[in-house]
Scaffold this motif. Structure first.
Motif, PDB file in Angstrom:
ATOM      1  N   VAL A 182      -5.777   9.224  -4.917  1.00  0.00           N
ATOM      2  CA  VAL A 182      -6.825   8.405  -4.295  1.00  0.00           C
ATOM      3  C   VAL A 182      -7.683   7.734  -5.357  1.00  0.00           C
ATOM      4  O   VAL A 182      -7.942   6.529  -5.300  1.00  0.00           O
ATOM      5  N   ALA A 183      -8.108   8.494  -6.361  1.00  0.00           N
ATOM      6  CA  ALA A 183      -8.960   7.934  -7.421  1.00  0.00           C
ATOM      7  C   ALA A 183      -8.236   6.817  -8.167  1.00  0.00           C
ATOM      8  O   ALA A 183      -8.833   5.774  -8.479  1.00  0.00           O
ATOM      9  N   GLY A 184      -6.958   6.991  -8.449  1.00  0.00           N
ATOM     10  CA  GLY A 184      -6.186   5.965  -9.132  1.00  0.00           C
ATOM     11  C   GLY A 184      -6.053   4.698  -8.304  1.00  0.00           C
ATOM     12  O   GLY A 184      -6.181   3.587  -8.827  1.00  0.00           O
ATOM     13  N   LEU A 185      -5.807   4.859  -7.013  1.00  0.00           N
ATOM     14  CA  LEU A 185      -5.701   3.698  -6.128  1.00  0.00           C
ATOM     15  C   LEU A 185      -7.035   2.975  -6.002  1.00  0.00           C
ATOM     16  O   LEU A 185      -7.083   1.744  -6.016  1.00  0.00           O
ATOM     17  N   GLU A 186      -8.120   3.731  -5.869  1.00  0.00           N
ATOM     18  CA  GLU A 186      -9.441   3.121  -5.765  1.00  0.00           C
ATOM     19  C   GLU A 186      -9.784   2.337  -7.020  1.00  0.00           C
ATOM     20  O   GLU A 186     -10.329   1.238  -6.948  1.00  0.00           O
ATOM     21  N   ALA A 187      -9.427   2.879  -8.180  1.00  0.00           N
ATOM     22  CA  ALA A 187      -9.677   2.173  -9.437  1.00  0.00           C
ATOM     23  C   ALA A 187      -8.801   0.921  -9.549  1.00  0.00           C
ATOM     24  O   ALA A 187      -9.284  -0.148  -9.926  1.00  0.00           O
ATOM     25  N   GLU A 188      -7.525   1.060  -9.201  1.00  0.00           N
ATOM     26  CA  GLU A 188      -6.598  -0.068  -9.319  1.00  0.00           C
ATOM     27  C   GLU A 188      -6.966  -1.224  -8.393  1.00  0.00           C
ATOM     28  O   GLU A 188      -6.884  -2.392  -8.769  1.00  0.00           O
ATOM     29  N   PHE A 189      -7.381  -0.896  -7.176  1.00  0.00           N
ATOM     30  CA  PHE A 189      -7.652  -1.932  -6.186  1.00  0.00           C
ATOM     31  C   PHE A 189      -9.132  -2.247  -6.023  1.00  0.00           C
ATOM     32  O   PHE A 189      -9.497  -3.087  -5.190  1.00  0.00           O
ATOM     33  N   GLY A 190      -9.991  -1.615  -6.830  1.00  0.00           N
ATOM     34  CA  GLY A 190     -11.415  -1.912  -6.806  1.00  0.00           C
ATOM     35  C   GLY A 190     -12.080  -1.662  -5.462  1.00  0.00           C
ATOM     36  O   GLY A 190     -12.865  -2.467  -4.999  1.00  0.00           O
ATOM     37  N   THR A 191     -11.741  -0.546  -4.863  1.00  0.00           N
ATOM     38  CA  THR A 191     -12.308  -0.206  -3.561  1.00  0.00           C
ATOM     39  C   THR A 191     -12.679   1.271  -3.547  1.00  0.00           C
ATOM     40  O   THR A 191     -12.506   1.972  -4.533  1.00  0.00           O
ATOM     41  N   SER A 192     -13.211   1.729  -2.433  1.00  0.00           N
ATOM     42  CA  SER A 192     -13.571   3.133  -2.296  1.00  0.00           C
ATOM     43  C   SER A 192     -13.240   3.603  -0.883  1.00  0.00           C
ATOM     44  O   SER A 192     -12.811   2.819  -0.041  1.00  0.00           O
TER      45      SER A 192
ATOM     46  N   SER B  21       0.830  -1.213   0.000  1.00  0.00           N
ATOM     47  CA  SER B  21       0.000   0.000   0.000  1.00  0.00           C
ATOM     48  C   SER B  21       0.860   1.258   0.000  1.00  0.00           C
ATOM     49  O   SER B  21       0.610   2.192  -0.766  1.00  0.00           O
ATOM     50  N   ALA B  22       1.866   1.283   0.857  1.00  0.00           N
ATOM     51  CA  ALA B  22       2.751   2.443   0.919  1.00  0.00           C
ATOM     52  C   ALA B  22       3.474   2.652  -0.403  1.00  0.00           C
ATOM     53  O   ALA B  22       3.592   3.778  -0.895  1.00  0.00           O
ATOM     54  N   ALA B  23       3.946   1.559  -1.004  1.00  0.00           N
ATOM     55  CA  ALA B  23       4.639   1.659  -2.286  1.00  0.00           C
ATOM     56  C   ALA B  23       3.709   2.179  -3.378  1.00  0.00           C
ATOM     57  O   ALA B  23       4.112   3.003  -4.200  1.00  0.00           O
ATOM     58  N   ALA B  24       2.459   1.724  -3.377  1.00  0.00           N
ATOM     59  CA  ALA B  24       1.500   2.172  -4.388  1.00  0.00           C
ATOM     60  C   ALA B  24       1.216   3.667  -4.247  1.00  0.00           C
ATOM     61  O   ALA B  24       1.085   4.379  -5.250  1.00  0.00           O
ATOM     62  N   ILE B  25       1.136   4.152  -3.026  1.00  0.00           N
ATOM     63  CA  ILE B  25       0.900   5.586  -2.807  1.00  0.00           C
ATOM     64  C   ILE B  25       2.126   6.380  -3.225  1.00  0.00           C
ATOM     65  O   ILE B  25       2.027   7.340  -4.002  1.00  0.00           O
ATOM     66  N   LEU B  26       3.295   6.000  -2.730  1.00  0.00           N
ATOM     67  CA  LEU B  26       4.507   6.756  -3.028  1.00  0.00           C
ATOM     68  C   LEU B  26       4.860   6.737  -4.512  1.00  0.00           C
ATOM     69  O   LEU B  26       5.418   7.705  -5.025  1.00  0.00           O
ATOM     70  N   ALA B  27       4.523   5.667  -5.204  1.00  0.00           N
ATOM     71  CA  ALA B  27       4.797   5.595  -6.646  1.00  0.00           C
ATOM     72  C   ALA B  27       4.032   6.677  -7.412  1.00  0.00           C
ATOM     73  O   ALA B  27       4.456   7.086  -8.495  1.00  0.00           O
ATOM     74  N   ARG B  28       2.937   7.151  -6.841  1.00  0.00           N
ATOM     75  CA  ARG B  28       2.128   8.174  -7.488  1.00  0.00           C
ATOM     76  C   ARG B  28       2.501   9.588  -7.059  1.00  0.00           C
ATOM     77  O   ARG B  28       1.944  10.559  -7.553  1.00  0.00           O
ATOM     78  N   CYS B  29       3.419   9.713  -6.135  1.00  0.00           N
ATOM     79  CA  CYS B  29       3.841  11.022  -5.627  1.00  0.00           C
ATOM     80  C   CYS B  29       4.939  11.587  -6.517  1.00  0.00           C
ATOM     81  O   CYS B  29       6.130  11.578  -6.172  1.00  0.00           O
ATOM     82  N   ASP B  30       4.533  12.093  -7.676  1.00  0.00           N
ATOM     83  CA  ASP B  30       5.485  12.605  -8.660  1.00  0.00           C
ATOM     84  C   ASP B  30       5.390  14.112  -8.851  1.00  0.00           C
ATOM     85  O   ASP B  30       6.047  14.683  -9.710  1.00  0.00           O
ATOM     86  N   GLY B  31       4.533  14.762  -8.061  1.00  0.00           N
ATOM     87  CA  GLY B  31       4.377  16.211  -8.173  1.00  0.00           C
ATOM     88  C   GLY B  31       3.399  16.654  -9.237  1.00  0.00           C
ATOM     89  O   GLY B  31       3.092  17.835  -9.341  1.00  0.00           O
ATOM     90  N   SER B  32       2.888  15.727 -10.033  1.00  0.00           N
ATOM     91  CA  SER B  32       1.938  16.098 -11.077  1.00  0.00           C
ATOM     92  C   SER B  32       0.499  15.718 -10.719  1.00  0.00           C
ATOM     93  O   SER B  32      -0.440  16.314 -11.228  1.00  0.00           O
ATOM     94  N   SER B  33       0.326  14.749  -9.847  1.00  0.00           N
ATOM     95  CA  SER B  33      -1.007  14.283  -9.457  1.00  0.00           C
ATOM     96  C   SER B  33      -1.409  14.885  -8.115  1.00  0.00           C
ATOM     97  O   SER B  33      -0.592  14.954  -7.193  1.00  0.00           O
ATOM     98  N   THR B  34      -2.663  15.296  -8.009  1.00  0.00           N
ATOM     99  CA  THR B  34      -3.170  15.789  -6.736  1.00  0.00           C
ATOM    100  C   THR B  34      -3.460  14.594  -5.824  1.00  0.00           C
ATOM    101  O   THR B  34      -3.538  13.448  -6.281  1.00  0.00           O
ATOM    102  N   VAL B  35      -3.650  14.890  -4.545  1.00  0.00           N
ATOM    103  CA  VAL B  35      -4.020  13.831  -3.602  1.00  0.00           C
ATOM    104  C   VAL B  35      -5.313  13.173  -4.069  1.00  0.00           C
ATOM    105  O   VAL B  35      -5.443  11.952  -4.052  1.00  0.00           O
ATOM    106  N   ALA B  36      -6.280  13.982  -4.529  1.00  0.00           N
ATOM    107  CA  ALA B  36      -7.553  13.434  -5.012  1.00  0.00           C
ATOM    108  C   ALA B  36      -7.333  12.495  -6.192  1.00  0.00           C
ATOM    109  O   ALA B  36      -7.966  11.434  -6.282  1.00  0.00           O
ATOM    110  N   GLU B  37      -6.429  12.840  -7.101  1.00  0.00           N
ATOM    111  CA  GLU B  37      -6.136  11.985  -8.257  1.00  0.00           C
ATOM    112  C   GLU B  37      -5.419  10.706  -7.829  1.00  0.00           C
ATOM    113  O   GLU B  37      -5.672   9.632  -8.381  1.00  0.00           O
TER     114      GLU B  37
END
Length: 91
Positions: A60-70, A42-58
């Motif tokens: 979250v949305a990407g993780l929810e889509a990838e893992f099929g949860t909300s 989980s931590a790796a999936a979050i940090l992998a998206r921390c590139d300065g271009s995606s907002t926290v909301a984006e």
């Protein structure tokens, strides 16, 4: 950052941090000067998206889509606040 980040914040790994997959241990690690932080999936999936271009909301949305949860906003925000406290991410 004190407290959870705003949803429009664009977190990124600090310049000295490198996210890698440790083939020997079969896990992800965050490489920092003079230390290595072993991450769970989980931590790796979050940090992998921390590139300065995606907002926290984006993120979250990407993780929810990838893992099929909300309802991950609270968990992701809490993790990012903790990661910022450790000096792993900046906003």
């Amino acid at each position: 950052m004190s407290g959870p980040p705003a949803l429009d914040t664009r977190p990124r790994l600090v310049g000295k941090a490198v996210l890698r997959c440790d083939q020997v241990r079969g896990s992800h690690v965050l490489l920092l000067p003079e230390r290595v932080v072993r991450l769970n999936a989980s931590a790796a999936a979050i940090l992998a998206r921390c590139d300065g271009s995606s907002t926290v909301a984006e993120i979250v949305a990407g993780l929810e889509a990838e893992f099929g949860t909300s309802d991950l906003t609270g968990d992701v925000s809490a993790f990012l606040a903790e990661a910022a406290g450790h000096g792993w991410v900046e906003t």
